[in-house]
Design a protein around this motif. Structure first.
Motif, PDB file in Angstrom:
ATOM      1  N   ALA A 154      34.282  43.995  43.279  1.00  0.00           N
ATOM      2  CA  ALA A 154      34.475  42.840  42.365  1.00  0.00           C
ATOM      3  C   ALA A 154      33.488  42.870  41.070  1.00  0.00           C
ATOM      4  N   THR A 155      33.599  42.251  40.153  1.00  0.00           N
ATOM      5  CA  THR A 155      33.000  42.556  38.790  1.00  0.00           C
ATOM      6  C   THR A 155      31.783  41.343  38.563  1.00  0.00           C
ATOM      7  N   CYS A 156      31.848  40.230  39.817  1.00  0.00           N
ATOM      8  CA  CYS A 156      30.624  39.084  39.722  1.00  0.00           C
ATOM      9  C   CYS A 156      30.147  39.187  41.034  1.00  0.00           C
ATOM     10  N   SER A 161      36.402  35.195  43.186  1.00  0.00           N
ATOM     11  CA  SER A 161      36.801  34.723  42.139  1.00  0.00           C
ATOM     12  C   SER A 161      37.150  35.796  40.747  1.00  0.00           C
ATOM     13  N   CYS A 162      36.692  37.239  41.413  1.00  0.00           N
ATOM     14  CA  CYS A 162      36.721  38.325  40.380  1.00  0.00           C
ATOM     15  C   CYS A 162      37.065  39.312  41.006  1.00  0.00           C
ATOM     16  N   LEU A 164      38.309  42.893  41.817  1.00  0.00           N
ATOM     17  CA  LEU A 164      39.090  43.875  40.977  1.00  0.00           C
ATOM     18  C   LEU A 164      39.818  44.788  41.717  1.00  0.00           C
ATOM     19  N   ILE A 336      35.689  41.729  31.359  1.00  0.00           N
ATOM     20  CA  ILE A 336      35.357  41.424  32.269  1.00  0.00           C
ATOM     21  C   ILE A 336      34.108  41.991  33.041  1.00  0.00           C
TER      22      ILE A 336
END
Length: 365
Positions: A154-156, A161-162, A164, A336
């Motif tokens: 993920a990017t967070c 919610s994010c 990838l 992102i």
């Protein structure tokens, strides 16, 4: 003589009496015989009745026995059915027990990050982890095999919610009770850029359940080792000789070239041209290269960029004379990734010298 006759008469009478008595006796005997015959007949009838009663009793007994046998058979059948039902129930219970005996595995396995260089010299990285303390057998041991590990990139920090990229590392031998070979090494396969931070969530699952609320791990994919980016080629100022308003010559390393090639170290991976912003400024003027090409970019290999310098406006040159301009390369993180990029960003500077070139004058004498 009269007396004799009387006696004879008496004797006759006596004889007659005797005869009568005999007859009576005979009659009595006959009566007795008849009575005996009647008794015999009655006895025979009684015997026959008894025999019939006995036969009836025997038949009743046989019927009762048959009924009892039928009842016994029915009872046996019922018992067999009950036994089968019990066996089926036991089998179902066993199957249910087998499924309910498994619990969710824990996700407390230690996870580490390791970089390596591929044969083509491209830098990559792996996530490495061990076995959870509980794989699902309910005994805080390794009795239940882990079937797969779900790896989310993920990017967070709030992975859900994010996300990838999601991939499952599958244990092909789990169905026959086989285990992973630990530690597990997962080569990061997500479309990630070197030099940026990503978050990883690793969720183990057994045959029926997956771990609850697995932890999230934060790693920078291919670390940048330099404190600050730097332009290391060329190491000197590039000179541009301006012949006229539309013509100039670029002098680099003692030769005239059509474009300037720059190499920058300390940048994250630049994925495309929009991710690199190049500016040139001086004497109150701000501009950009006439053209720019991204040749290559990796953290360890550096970024190679070629530019064609801009033509300066007449309001600036040649009024400035021998003019020095400052150029800047700046990384523009993808949207992102921008929120978690370093606040100071990544920039590297370079310099350009513009001067007016005059053709040598030939004077005839």
């Amino acid at each position: 003589s009269s007396s004799s006759s009387s006696s004879s008469s008496s004797s006759s009478s006596s004889s007659s009496s005797s005869s009568s008595s005999s007859s009576s006796s005979s009659s009595s005997s006959s009566s007795s015989s008849s009575s005996s015959h009647s008794s015999s007949s009655s006895s025979s009838s009684s015997s026959s009745s008894s025999s019939s009663s006995s036969s009836s009793s025997s038949s009743s007994s046989s019927s009762s026995s048959s009924s009892s046998s039928s009842s016994s058979s029915s009872s046996s059948s019922s018992s067999s059915s009950s036994s089968h039902s019990s066996s089926s129930s036991s089998s179902s219970s066993s199957s249910s027990s087998s499924s309910s005996s498994l619990i969710a595995p824990t996700s407390d396995m230690p996870v580490s990050y390791q970089e390596y260089t591929q044969p083509d010299w491209f830098r990559n990285a792996s996530l490495i982890w061990g076995i959870p303390t509980e794989t699902g057998g309910g005994d805080y041991g390794w009795t239940a095999p882990i079937h797969a590990y779900k790896v989310e990139t993920a990017t967070c920090p709030n992975v859900t919610s994010c996300v990838l990229y999601t991939e499952e590392v599958v244990n092909a031998d789990a169905t026959i009770g086989g285990f992973f070979t630990y530690p597990v090494k997962y080569d990061i396969g997500a479309p990630v850029l070197q030099g940026y931070t990503y978050w990883y969530r690793i969720t183990p699952r057994n045959k029926f359940y997956e771990a609850h609320q697995p932890p999230v791990y934060k790693f920078t994919f291919v670390e940048i080792t330099l404190e600050k980016p730097v332009v290391d080629i060329p190491t000197t100022m590039v000179t541009i000789a301006v012949l006229d308003s539309s013509t100039f010559h670029i002098w680099q390393s003692g030769a005239v070239v059509s474009e300037i090639s720059y190499h920058i170290s300390g940048f994250p991976e630049v994925g495309s041209l929009p991710e690199l912003n190049t500016t040139i400024s001086g004497y109150g003027w701000h501009g950009a290269p006439a053209s720019q090409t991204l040749v290559s970019s990796t953290v360890h290999g550096g970024s190679t960029v070629t530019i064609v310098p801009p033509t300066l406006p007449s309001s600036v040159f040649p009024a400035c004379g021998d003019c020095n301009f400052q150029g800047t390369f700046a990384v523009v993180p993808p949207a992102i990734l921008a929120a978690h990029a370093p606040s100071e960003g990544w920039t590297a500077g370079f310099a350009l010298r513009y001067f007016e070139y005059s053709q040598p004058q030939v004077q005839l004498v």
